[in-house]
Design a protein around this motif. Structure first.
Motif, short mmCIF file in Angstrom:
data_model
loop_
_atom_site.label_atom_id
_atom_site.label_comp_id
_atom_site.label_asym_id
_atom_site.label_seq_id
_atom_site.Cartn_x
_atom_site.Cartn_y
_atom_site.Cartn_z
N ALA A 1 -21.07 6.39 -12.63
CA ALA A 1 -19.84 5.60 -12.49
C ALA A 1 -19.64 4.65 -13.66
N ASN A 2 -20.52 4.71 -14.66
CA ASN A 2 -20.48 3.83 -15.83
C ASN A 2 -20.66 2.37 -15.44
N ASP A 3 -21.34 2.12 -14.32
CA ASP A 3 -21.68 0.77 -13.89
C ASP A 3 -23.06 0.46 -14.43
N LEU A 4 -23.11 0.04 -15.69
CA LEU A 4 -24.40 -0.15 -16.35
C LEU A 4 -25.16 -1.34 -15.78
N ASP A 5 -24.44 -2.40 -15.44
CA ASP A 5 -25.10 -3.55 -14.83
C ASP A 5 -25.75 -3.15 -13.51
N GLU B 1 -30.54 -1.64 -10.24
CA GLU B 1 -31.22 -0.70 -9.33
C GLU B 1 -32.57 -0.27 -9.90
N TYR B 2 -32.60 0.03 -11.20
CA TYR B 2 -33.88 0.40 -11.81
C TYR B 2 -34.86 -0.77 -11.79
N GLN B 3 -34.34 -1.98 -11.98
CA GLN B 3 -35.21 -3.16 -11.96
C GLN B 3 -35.87 -3.32 -10.59
N LYS B 4 -35.13 -3.03 -9.52
CA LYS B 4 -35.72 -3.10 -8.18
C LYS B 4 -36.89 -2.14 -8.05
N LEU B 5 -36.72 -0.94 -8.59
CA LEU B 5 -37.79 0.06 -8.50
C LEU B 5 -39.02 -0.38 -9.29
N VAL B 6 -38.79 -0.92 -10.49
CA VAL B 6 -39.91 -1.36 -11.32
C VAL B 6 -40.61 -2.55 -10.67
N ASP B 7 -39.84 -3.47 -10.09
CA ASP B 7 -40.45 -4.62 -9.41
C ASP B 7 -41.31 -4.17 -8.24
N ALA B 8 -40.84 -3.13 -7.53
CA ALA B 8 -41.57 -2.64 -6.37
C ALA B 8 -42.82 -1.86 -6.77
N ALA C 1 -43.44 5.19 -13.96
CA ALA C 1 -43.04 5.41 -15.35
C ALA C 1 -41.60 5.89 -15.44
N GLU C 2 -41.17 6.71 -14.48
CA GLU C 2 -39.80 7.22 -14.54
C GLU C 2 -38.79 6.09 -14.33
N ALA C 3 -39.09 5.19 -13.41
CA ALA C 3 -38.19 4.05 -13.19
C ALA C 3 -38.18 3.14 -14.41
N ALA C 4 -39.36 2.92 -15.01
CA ALA C 4 -39.43 2.08 -16.20
C ALA C 4 -38.63 2.69 -17.35
N GLY C 5 -38.75 4.01 -17.50
CA GLY C 5 -37.97 4.68 -18.54
C GLY C 5 -36.49 4.61 -18.27
N GLY C 6 -36.10 4.79 -17.00
CA GLY C 6 -34.69 4.67 -16.64
C GLY C 6 -34.15 3.28 -16.89
N LEU C 7 -34.95 2.26 -16.56
CA LEU C 7 -34.54 0.88 -16.79
C LEU C 7 -34.35 0.62 -18.29
N ALA C 8 -35.30 1.08 -19.09
CA ALA C 8 -35.20 0.86 -20.53
C ALA C 8 -33.97 1.53 -21.11
N MET C 9 -33.69 2.77 -20.66
CA MET C 9 -32.52 3.48 -21.18
C MET C 9 -31.23 2.84 -20.70
N ALA C 10 -31.20 2.40 -19.45
CA ALA C 10 -30.00 1.73 -18.93
C ALA C 10 -29.72 0.45 -19.72
N LYS C 11 -30.77 -0.25 -20.12
CA LYS C 11 -30.58 -1.46 -20.92
C LYS C 11 -30.04 -1.13 -22.30
N THR D 1 -25.33 -1.63 -25.83
CA THR D 1 -24.47 -1.00 -26.84
C THR D 1 -23.06 -0.73 -26.33
N GLN D 2 -22.78 -1.08 -25.10
CA GLN D 2 -21.46 -0.80 -24.54
C GLN D 2 -20.37 -1.52 -25.34
N GLY D 3 -19.41 -0.76 -25.82
CA GLY D 3 -18.29 -1.33 -26.55
C GLY D 3 -18.58 -1.71 -27.99
N VAL D 4 -19.79 -1.42 -28.49
CA VAL D 4 -20.17 -1.78 -29.86
C VAL D 4 -19.57 -0.79 -30.85
#
Length: 329
Positions: free
Chosen positions: A206-210, A215-222, A227-237, A242-245
């Motif tokens: 949905a292009n809801d990057l925030d 959501e990924y941060q919740k998984l990493v905190d839990a 590793a998959e959640a950490a990778g997803g969080l890093a890529m989402a960040k 870079t959004q709009g750059v």
């Protein structure tokens, strides 16, 4: 993926020319008179299913198979039991890996003897006549991967690298398992694949990057070891930063201020999205080499975040870690 040398004489050596147009392979969406349930069944999740993540390609289901590449990768394995027996073994190995990768790709098995029209269009589109032949289709963009039939372990390693590279570009979707149950049996009670990741992946689609970052941060905190959640969080960040750059503006700013950590990390993020992973790593390693104290720490932490986005087992990450150690000490 590198391929071993082909010892036997074949037509058209299969290279990596980049993306090609497979639009000629698509069939008309509307079924002809009398097609009825057969055409509809071919488009349904169970049409042509031979495994949890494998579909036997026919003229009715091929267009939808290509369309499904918009959300997660599709591999097309072209084979012929009569003309190239090794190609059958390759398709079987890929089917096993499709189950092992649990939805990271959907495999379409293309028997060129059974569907010659599709095979002919593919050969023309990709300028490749040799078998075996495997192509990747991602977001509707096809790209030849390899010919020949490498060992299973080499296939596994090569596909892992391909999907890690796609992940650095924000393409992290997964396919749901197909039903391969015999007639009369139902898999409606089968749970969805990796439901923990569904909220984050839905946010990305949905292009809801925030929302994806949250959501990924919740998984990493839990579970910090996920590793998959950490990778997803890093890529989402990376996507969030870079959004709009404007790429040209960012590069000009970085060129004019080589020791500006913010300018350099932004271009490194853009390089990641463009698939230039090693360029991103090398840029930040050089920044770390030239800076000190807080600036060096910020650049180092940013680089480690990019390592997570690519995957710590990736050879490019392993090489960059050696470069980082050299820059620090």
């Amino acid at each position: 993926m590198s391929t071993p040398q082909r010892p036997r004489n074949q037509q058209a050596a299969f290279t990596r020319p980049g993306a090609v147009d497979l639009s000629a392979l698509k069939q008309p969406a509307a079924p002809g008179p009398g097609a009825g349930a057969d055409a509809a069944g071919g488009g349904a999740p169970g049409g042509g299913v031979v495994g949890a993540y494998t579909v036997q390609v026919d003229e009715q289901n091929f267009q939808q198979l290509l369309e499904q590449s918009m959300t997660a990768p599709v591999l097309l394995s072209f084979y012929s039991p009569t003309r190239a027996p090794a190609s059958v073994g390759l398709a079987d190995d890929l089917q096993s890996l499709a189950d092992e990768f649990e939805g990271k790709f959907l495999l379409g098995r293309v028997d060129i003897d059974a569907v010659p029209q599709i095979a002919q269009a593919a050969a023309q589109a990709m300028q490749a006549q040799a078998l075996p032949l495997v192509a990747l289709v991602a977001q509707g963009r096809p790209m030849p991967l390899f010919e020949d039939a490498p060992p299973l372990e080499e296939l596994r390693t090569g596909l892992t690298q391909v999907f890690q590279q796609l992940a650095t570009q924000g393409f992290t979707g997964r396919h749901q398992p197909r039903s391969a149950a015999p007639a009369g049996e139902s898999d409606s009670d089968e749970p969805p694949l990796d439901p923990r990741y569904a909220p984050a992946q839905n946010a990305l689609e949905a292009n809801d990057l925030d929302g994806a970052v949250a959501e990924y941060q919740k998984l990493v905190d839990a579970n910090p070891a996920d590793a998959e959640a950490a990778g997803g969080l890093a890529m989402a960040k990376v996507l969030q930063r870079t959004q709009g750059v404007n790429l040209q503006t960012a590069r000009e700013s970085a060129a004019s201020a080589p020791d500006d950590v913010d300018a350099q990390t932004l271009v490194a993020d853009l390089d990641m999205l463009g698939g230039h992973v090693e360029d991103a790593f090398n840029r930040l390693i050089e920044v770390i080499r030239r800076t000190a104290d807080a600036d060096r720490d910020r650049a180092r932490n940013h680089l480690i975040g990019l390592f997570a986005a690519v995957g710590n087992d990736d050879p490019r990450v392993l090489a960059a870690r050696r470069g980082l150690a050299s820059a620090l000490f």
